[in-house]
Write an enzyme that holds these catalytic residues in place. Structure first.
Site, PDB file in Angstrom:
ATOM      1  N   TYR A 142      52.799  47.012 -58.891  1.00 25.18           N
ATOM      2  CA  TYR A 142      54.031  47.364 -59.531  1.00 25.18           C
ATOM      3  C   TYR A 142      55.044  47.784 -58.836  1.00 25.18           C
ATOM      4  O   TYR A 142      56.243  47.600 -58.977  1.00 25.18           O
ATOM      5  CB  TYR A 142      53.905  48.860 -60.692  1.00 25.18           C
ATOM      6  N   LYS A 192      38.136  47.209 -58.430  1.00 22.79           N
ATOM      7  CA  LYS A 192      37.860  45.797 -58.885  1.00 22.79           C
ATOM      8  C   LYS A 192      37.201  45.342 -57.481  1.00 22.79           C
ATOM      9  O   LYS A 192      37.577  44.131 -57.027  1.00 22.79           O
ATOM     10  CB  LYS A 192      38.581  44.726 -59.503  1.00 22.79           C
ATOM     11  N   ASP A 225      36.693  46.137 -65.378  1.00 19.91           N
ATOM     12  CA  ASP A 225      36.252  45.643 -66.597  1.00 19.91           C
ATOM     13  C   ASP A 225      35.134  46.319 -67.479  1.00 19.91           C
ATOM     14  O   ASP A 225      35.200  46.553 -68.498  1.00 19.91           O
ATOM     15  CB  ASP A 225      36.000  44.330 -66.294  1.00 19.91           C
ATOM     16  N   ASP A 249      47.345  52.330 -65.813  1.00 13.80           N
ATOM     17  CA  ASP A 249      48.390  52.114 -66.909  1.00 13.80           C
ATOM     18  C   ASP A 249      47.880  51.517 -68.361  1.00 13.80           C
ATOM     19  O   ASP A 249      47.877  52.273 -69.181  1.00 13.80           O
ATOM     20  CB  ASP A 249      49.486  51.156 -66.395  1.00 13.80           C
ATOM     21  N   ASP A 253      46.285  54.161 -71.620  1.00  9.92           N
ATOM     22  CA  ASP A 253      46.564  53.793 -73.060  1.00  9.92           C
ATOM     23  C   ASP A 253      45.450  53.791 -73.847  1.00  9.92           C
ATOM     24  O   ASP A 253      45.318  54.144 -75.071  1.00  9.92           O
ATOM     25  CB  ASP A 253      47.469  52.813 -73.128  1.00  9.92           C
TER      26      ASP A 253
END
Ligand code: NAD
Length: 358
Positions: A142, A192, A225, A249, A253
């Site tokens: 970001y 990852k 994942d 992020d 959620d």
């Protein structure tokens, strides 16, 4: 003890939910013999209208001079057409930057009395759910370099860069460790590493830091994942979850959604010192502002986190959490979590009932 708390009510339901949190903090002060001084500062749309900026200097100065900061929410229809730096949300990003807050901590807790609100099957959450997501907030993709350009064949392309330094990973790991030792002593670190170089550095650094400073903590690596899948398959297996900015992020959620109600979830942002920014995860809910129907519990729990994580008042934090549980068990609900057979009450009464249980 005496604590100076900067209160940024903001917009929409902000003033109502902050008033609720202050009702509870005042009761904690009385009961446990602390003095909380609340100093209100403008932020967001209210600050734009009255001071010409979403984050006036008076507010940044006040927050930096405080022991910690409680925020309601910012934004609303009135300011929707403003651009970038002029928007109410710029106040929020600005205050995080000014206070150098590089971590975002979001507990996703499923209250027993609200188990029906979860979209997951009962048998998946029968062991309860109490996850703490620790997300790096100021680095990664970001904030990396980005391009939008045209290649030699005339095709438009774009790039975003994920970049993490060892020190950035170490400081967020330290925050996760400090929180984990007060809980189960277990951290699930998300990456990852089978694909990304930044993730391989993340994994190596997290383990090296924990081995050196917190050898008692058990660190388990989980690929992002798989984490997304496990959160809906067997969420109770997780306690503290440590993630980079983008993974956090998305996963925070997802974790919030499995608890079923955004009106119940708090969050904090911390940096190097003890001063933090504590807020509900939801927005300013302009659709219900001024109707005394907002759920103040997320903000009340944010205030409880402040007592524990900024002031070291663990007993006082636990007293608030227990009071919330008791009020739910007695069947009181705001409209957003209303269930058949329960008693519907407003924002102010919810806060008062929680205060009365302390
Ligand atoms: P929102 O979270 O404000 O509202 C989404 C829905 O949830 C609405 O129906 C609302 O009534 C309900 N809701 C939210 N909090 C509630 C509570 N405590 N009790 C009962 N119901 C509640 O999100 P949105 O509608 O997408 O955004 C509204 C405004 O808030 C926008 O201007 C947005 O930019 C801003 N926003 C601010 C923050 C923040 O200040 N941290 C975060 C998200 C959105």
């Amino acid at each position: 003890m005496r604590y100076k708390i900067a209160v940024l009510e903001g917009d929409g339901i902000g003033p109502e939910i902050c008033a609720g949190a202050l009702t509870v903090l005042k009761k904690v002060g009385k009961k446990f013999n602390h003095r909380f001084d609340f100093i209100h500062y403008p932020i967001g749309g209210y600050a734009i209208d009255n001071f010409g900026s979403p984050l006036p200097k008076e507010t940044t100065d006040g927050c930096l001079a405080s022991d910690s900061v409680l925020l309601g929410a910012v934004g609303g229809y009135k300011w929707d057409n403003l651009s970038g730096a002029e928007r109410p949300e710029a106040g929020l990003l600005g205050i995080r930057k000014t206070m150098n807050l590089y971590s975002n901590i979001r507990p996703a807790k499923l209250w027993k009395s609200l188990a029906d609100a979860s979209p997951l099957k009962k048998e998946l959450i029968e062991n309860g759910l109490d996850i703490l997501i620790v997300r790096e907030l100021t680095g990664g993709i970001y904030f990396g370099e980005r391009t939008l350009a045209t290649d030699e064949n005339g095709e438009i392309y774009a790039t975003d860069t994920e970049k993490y330094s060892v020190s950035e990973i170490e400081r967020i790991t330290k925050i996760a460790c400090k929180l984990a030792v007060k809980r189960s002593g277990k951290i699930a670190s998300v990456d990852k590493a089978n694909v990304l170089e930044t993730s391989r550095l993340w994994r190596k650094t997290v383990h090296a830091y924990c081995n050196e400073h917190y050898p008692e903590i058990e660190v388990k690596d989980v690929l992002v994942d798989n984490m997304a899948m496990q959160l809906v398959k067997n969420p109770s297996q997780f306690d503290v979850v440590l993630t980079s900015n983008m993974f956090g992020d998305i996963l925070s959620d997802e974790a919030a959604q499995i608890t079923g109600s955004i009106g119940m979830l708090a969050s904090s942002s911390l940096g190097d010192g003890t001063r933090g920014l504590y807020e509900p995860i939801h927005g300013s809910a302009p659709d219900i502002a001024g109707t005394d129907s907002a759920n103040p519990v997320a903000t009340i729990l944010a205030a409880a986190m402040m007592l524990r994580d900024s002031f070291g008042l663990d007993t006082e934090c636990a007293a608030i959490e227990k009071a919330v549980q008791t009020v739910l068990e007695k069947g009181y609900r705001t409209a957003d979590i209303m269930q058949p057979g329960m008693k519907k009450i407003g924002c102010a009464e919810t806060a008062q009932r929680i205060a009365d249980e302390i």
